[in-house]
Design an enzyme around this catalytic site. Sequence first.
Site, short mmCIF file in Angstrom:
data_model
loop_
_atom_site.label_atom_id
_atom_site.label_comp_id
_atom_site.label_asym_id
_atom_site.label_seq_id
_atom_site.Cartn_x
_atom_site.Cartn_y
_atom_site.Cartn_z
CG ASN A 19 -11.98 2.93 2.21
OD1 ASN A 19 -12.16 1.96 2.62
ND2 ASN A 19 -10.96 3.76 2.55
CG LEU A 20 -14.32 9.87 -1.17
CD1 LEU A 20 -15.04 10.91 -0.24
CD2 LEU A 20 -13.23 10.83 -1.82
CE LYS A 72 -1.68 -4.64 3.35
NZ LYS A 72 -1.66 -5.78 2.84
CB SER A 106 -0.78 -0.09 1.40
OG SER A 106 -1.41 1.25 1.44
CE1 TYR A 161 -4.21 -2.99 5.67
CE2 TYR A 161 -3.72 -0.80 5.47
CZ TYR A 161 -4.02 -1.96 4.70
OH TYR A 161 -3.92 -2.23 3.66
NE ARG A 214 -5.67 9.98 0.92
CZ ARG A 214 -5.63 10.92 1.73
NH1 ARG A 214 -4.92 12.07 1.15
NH2 ARG A 214 -5.59 11.03 2.66
P1 NAD Z 1 -11.10 -7.24 1.19
O1 NAD Z 1 -11.21 -7.28 2.58
O2 NAD Z 1 -12.16 -7.18 0.22
O3 NAD Z 1 -10.25 -8.58 0.87
C1 NAD Z 1 -9.56 -9.53 1.58
C2 NAD Z 1 -10.03 -10.86 1.82
O4 NAD Z 1 -9.12 -11.59 2.41
C3 NAD Z 1 -11.60 -10.96 2.22
O5 NAD Z 1 -12.28 -11.72 1.37
C4 NAD Z 1 -11.24 -11.72 3.38
O6 NAD Z 1 -12.42 -12.62 3.64
C5 NAD Z 1 -9.87 -12.30 3.24
N1 NAD Z 1 -9.09 -12.74 4.44
C6 NAD Z 1 -8.73 -12.04 5.49
N2 NAD Z 1 -8.01 -12.66 6.45
C7 NAD Z 1 -7.81 -13.97 5.73
C8 NAD Z 1 -7.24 -15.01 6.43
N3 NAD Z 1 -6.69 -15.22 7.63
N4 NAD Z 1 -7.44 -16.40 5.68
C9 NAD Z 1 -8.25 -16.12 4.35
N5 NAD Z 1 -8.78 -15.13 3.93
C10 NAD Z 1 -8.73 -14.03 4.60
O7 NAD Z 1 -9.94 -6.27 0.97
P2 NAD Z 1 -9.27 -5.72 -0.41
O8 NAD Z 1 -9.51 -4.16 -0.45
O9 NAD Z 1 -9.64 -6.50 -1.57
O10 NAD Z 1 -7.69 -5.78 -0.11
C11 NAD Z 1 -6.80 -6.91 -0.66
C12 NAD Z 1 -5.39 -6.52 -0.20
O11 NAD Z 1 -5.04 -5.21 -0.66
C13 NAD Z 1 -5.33 -6.42 1.24
O12 NAD Z 1 -4.03 -7.11 1.55
C14 NAD Z 1 -5.36 -4.95 1.53
O13 NAD Z 1 -4.63 -4.57 2.79
C15 NAD Z 1 -4.55 -4.44 0.21
N6 NAD Z 1 -4.77 -2.97 0.20
C16 NAD Z 1 -6.03 -2.61 -0.11
C17 NAD Z 1 -6.52 -1.24 -0.42
C18 NAD Z 1 -7.84 -0.88 -0.57
O14 NAD Z 1 -7.96 0.41 -0.28
N7 NAD Z 1 -8.85 -1.69 -0.62
C19 NAD Z 1 -5.35 -0.41 -0.40
C20 NAD Z 1 -3.93 -0.77 -0.36
C21 NAD Z 1 -3.68 -2.22 -0.23
N1 UFG Z 2 -12.93 11.06 2.86
C1 UFG Z 2 -14.04 12.12 3.32
N2 UFG Z 2 -15.10 11.51 3.93
C2 UFG Z 2 -15.26 10.18 3.97
C3 UFG Z 2 -14.20 9.19 3.74
C4 UFG Z 2 -12.76 9.78 3.23
O1 UFG Z 2 -13.79 13.14 3.03
O2 UFG Z 2 -16.44 9.89 4.39
C5 UFG Z 2 -11.62 11.64 2.58
C6 UFG Z 2 -10.37 11.37 3.37
O3 UFG Z 2 -10.17 12.56 4.13
C7 UFG Z 2 -9.28 11.32 2.25
C8 UFG Z 2 -9.96 10.73 0.96
O4 UFG Z 2 -11.39 10.89 1.19
O5 UFG Z 2 -9.00 12.41 1.94
C9 UFG Z 2 -9.84 9.15 0.80
O6 UFG Z 2 -10.12 8.68 2.01
P1 UFG Z 2 -10.14 6.92 2.12
O7 UFG Z 2 -10.53 6.75 3.55
O8 UFG Z 2 -11.18 6.18 0.71
O9 UFG Z 2 -8.79 6.46 1.63
P2 UFG Z 2 -7.31 6.61 2.44
O10 UFG Z 2 -6.51 7.46 1.53
O11 UFG Z 2 -7.31 7.35 3.59
O12 UFG Z 2 -6.87 5.27 2.55
C10 UFG Z 2 -6.89 4.18 1.63
C11 UFG Z 2 -7.16 2.98 2.39
C12 UFG Z 2 -5.99 2.45 3.06
C13 UFG Z 2 -4.79 2.56 2.01
C14 UFG Z 2 -4.73 3.83 1.09
C15 UFG Z 2 -3.74 3.79 0.07
O13 UFG Z 2 -8.04 2.96 3.58
O14 UFG Z 2 -6.10 1.30 3.64
O15 UFG Z 2 -6.15 4.21 0.60
O16 UFG Z 2 -4.04 2.53 -0.67
F1 UFG Z 2 -3.58 2.22 2.62
#
Ligand code: NAD
Ligand code: UFG
Length: 346
Positions: free
Chosen positions: A204-205, A158, A129, A154, A236
């Site tokens: 998330n937004l 990573k 991330s 969290y 972002r």
């Molecule tokens: P998600 O929660 O939708 O998907 C993760 C999946 O992993 C889920 O289906 C959950 O049931 C499964 N899981 C969790 N723990 C487990 C375990 N111990 N055994 C088996 N399955 C398990 O999340 P996502 O948004 O698809 O994210 C996927 C990856 O990308 C994660 O590693 C997350 O940290 C990373 N990531 C996500 C974002 C984001 O904004 N969505 C940003 C940066 C990195």
């Molecule tokens: N925001 C709002 N109102 C809301 C939600 C979010 O104004 O209700 C704003 C936040 O302040 C930020 C932007 O929208 O400025 C994006 O926020 P998100 O929560 O969607 O995303 P972040 O950038 O905070 O973080 C996300 C994931 C993290 C990940 C990161 C980078 O939550 O896990 O993106 O990939 F690590």
Amino acid sequence: MSDKKKILVTGGSGYIGSHTCVALMEAGYDVVVIDNLSNSEPWVMDRVGEICGRKPEFCEMDLQDREGVRKFFSEHKGLDGVIHFAASKAVGDSVANPLKYYRNNLGSLVNLLEGVLENGIQSMVFSSSCTVYGQPDELPVTEDAPIKRAESPYGNTKQISEEILADTQEACPNLQVIALRYFNPIGAHSSARIGELPRGVPDNLIPYVTQTAAGLRDKLRVFGSDYATRDGSCIRDYIHVMDLAEAHVVAMDRLLNHWNSEPMEVFNLGTGTGVSVLEVIASFEKVSGRKLAYEITTRRPGDIEQVWADTRRANEVLGWTAKRSLDDALASAWRWECALRGIEGN
Ligand code: NAD
Ligand code: UFG
């Protein structure tokens, strides 16, 4: 027996994992998914099967179960590569429950790596991330920017995961790893059959925006308008989840076809363009044809002001570029929300 290459996708029924399963299968890979369904639904795999015309093999199991992981690998010989998505990802929850995050995100990775090494699997892609950069000193941020002290448990998982993977690759020359640092994944598959499925009130937004437009929430709160950005709201790099999914296919192709003895490779996955919260709202209103109810409130603790990716390394080394626009991504997120709620979309 199929002559297709077979990839294990952990967390494959989750948001990014399910879209990546589609991209992998469309690229001709066979897919086996491990997921414990802690943050996803069992019908997601059916939908992936519907989109692709064939379903991934699905194993419901928890990667924290070391014996279970051993058994899985003993029953699944001949895997060519692994993409590891499975993790807990809620930043706020990780502050309240740090041990849950260290146990799940790090314990699962270690169990998986043991299976990977014991079974001679040489190719692994890891979900990292852009949180590892914190607020970068220079923008756009490159992969060589210093890693800042993590803002949350969290984020720390990573950083530590990347270290575990780099150390393991160094100790085991037969293993090659690519860590992909995602910026902000948004949007849904064009079929609107799979998408982001937040449980409870979204953090998330984009899901907050689409749920507000769908009438599930009263109004969006914009966290801060006093940042040093062009309109005062945070910036972002929002990337369409299908662009992200396709980057995983390219990364896996590279690992399988292009052996190199370099240390672990790391790539930013973003569009290279920063967009403010107010710009997201304007784009959403345009593509959905709806006015969004929102108010400007105070800053959210822990938010960084602005970040967007320098994507040159992914462009040049992987030959990958994000192709879809912010409008496309928001339109797909809205179609998905409408399909989920049974709303007539635009
Ligand atoms: P998600 O929660 O939708 O998907 C993760 C999946 O992993 C889920 O289906 C959950 O049931 C499964 N899981 C969790 N723990 C487990 C375990 N111990 N055994 C088996 N399955 C398990 O999340 P996502 O948004 O698809 O994210 C996927 C990856 O990308 C994660 O590693 C997350 O940290 C990373 N990531 C996500 C974002 C984001 O904004 N969505 C940003 C940066 C990195
Ligand atoms: N925001 C709002 N109102 C809301 C939600 C979010 O104004 O209700 C704003 C936040 O302040 C930020 C932007 O929208 O400025 C994006 O926020 P998100 O929560 O969607 O995303 P972040 O950038 O905070 O973080 C996300 C994931 C993290 C990940 C990161 C980078 O939550 O896990 O993106 O990939 F690590």
